[in-house]
Design a protein around this motif. Structure first.
Motif: not given
Ligand code: GTB
Length: 223
Positions: A12, A18-19, A23, A57, A173
């Motif tokens: 996204p 940022l995802a 890291r 998920g 972020r």
């Molecule tokens: N605590 C877990 C970790 O550190 O691994 C959190 C994992 C997590 O939040 N994963 C997210 C995910 O899979 C992607 S990274 N989301 C899908 C879902 O839950 O269905 C989070 C993220 C998403 C989008 C942006 N962005 O667009 O800027 C940034 C970070």
């Protein structure tokens, strides 16, 4: 054994790094471990095959032989434990670096996520406008404290460590909010992290995925 991680098929953020796969990529690049990436759609993340690896998920995940991990903190910690370069040898210094990893995830990332949720998930709620300044102030408190501890040092505790990798990842972020720029020493700290060749390689790899997705699908997935 091959290391395979998962990442968004269409992030996204359109490739801004940022995802949370970034890291993990960064940690692998720092320790010089090659890795494969399995790209997953939002739908595939909720299907049994992925849920067997990640109970919630989500991405990222990490697979190496029989080992399957989820949670970016646990994955980066595992990489840092298994390969030289991200944790000091001295036991006390190592414990302090691990402490900074936890601080990044539990104490600094938590209020940042509150802001993301308040803006993007609860943005249309009638109480959001009243709540946003409170959430932002909680972040500023943490940034003030972190900035005071960092002082004029390059990294949080001696040489660059997994603690810095995690803290920089978490602070990144905040960049779109402009809040990081209010704390010049933290902005410079993040810039030092971003300037590391390993971060550059990780960033480029995830950006390449987004660029390919844009070509094929016409843009990032809208959340
Ligand atoms: N605590 C877990 C970790 O550190 O691994 C959190 C994992 C997590 O939040 N994963 C997210 C995910 O899979 C992607 S990274 N989301 C899908 C879902 O839950 O269905 C989070 C993220 C998403 C989008 C942006 N962005 O667009 O800027 C940034 C970070």
């Amino acid at each position: 054994m091959t290391i395979t991680i998962t990442a968004f098929e269409r992030s996204p953020d359109g490739g801004k790094g940022l995802a949370r796969d970034t890291r993990v990529r960064w940690a692998l690049e720092e320790v010089g471990q090659p890795y494969d990436v399995r790209l997953v759609s939002f739908q595939a993340m909720k299907e049994p095959a992925h849920l067997a690896i990640h109970p919630f998920g989500q991405i990222p995940t990490y697979e190496e032989g029989d080992l399957r991990l989820f949670e970016s903190g646990a994955i980066v910690f595992h990489i840092a434990e298994c390969h030289a370069g991200l944790l000091p040898d001295d036991a006390d210094a190592r414990a302090r670096a691990i402490t900074w990893m936890f601080a990044a995830l539990n104490t600094v990332e938590a209020p940042i996520l509150e802001l993301v949720i308040a803006k993007f998930v609860e943005g249309d709620k009638p109480w959001t406008q009243e709540r946003l300044p409170l959430v932002a102030e909680r972040i500023r408190t943490r940034l003030r404290q972190l900035s005071a501890r960092l002082g004029d040092a390059d990294w949080l505790d001696g040489a660059f460590s997994a603690g810095d990798l995690m803290m920089v990842s978490v602070l990144l972020r905040l960049k779109p909010s402009g809040m990081l720029a209010e704390f010049p020493s933290l902005a410079a700290y993040v810039a030092r992290g971003e300037a590391r060749p390993a971060y550059q390689r990780a960033y480029a790899a995830q950006a390449a995925v987004a660029a390919r997705a844009e070509k094929v699908n016409g843009g990032p997935r809208q959340t």
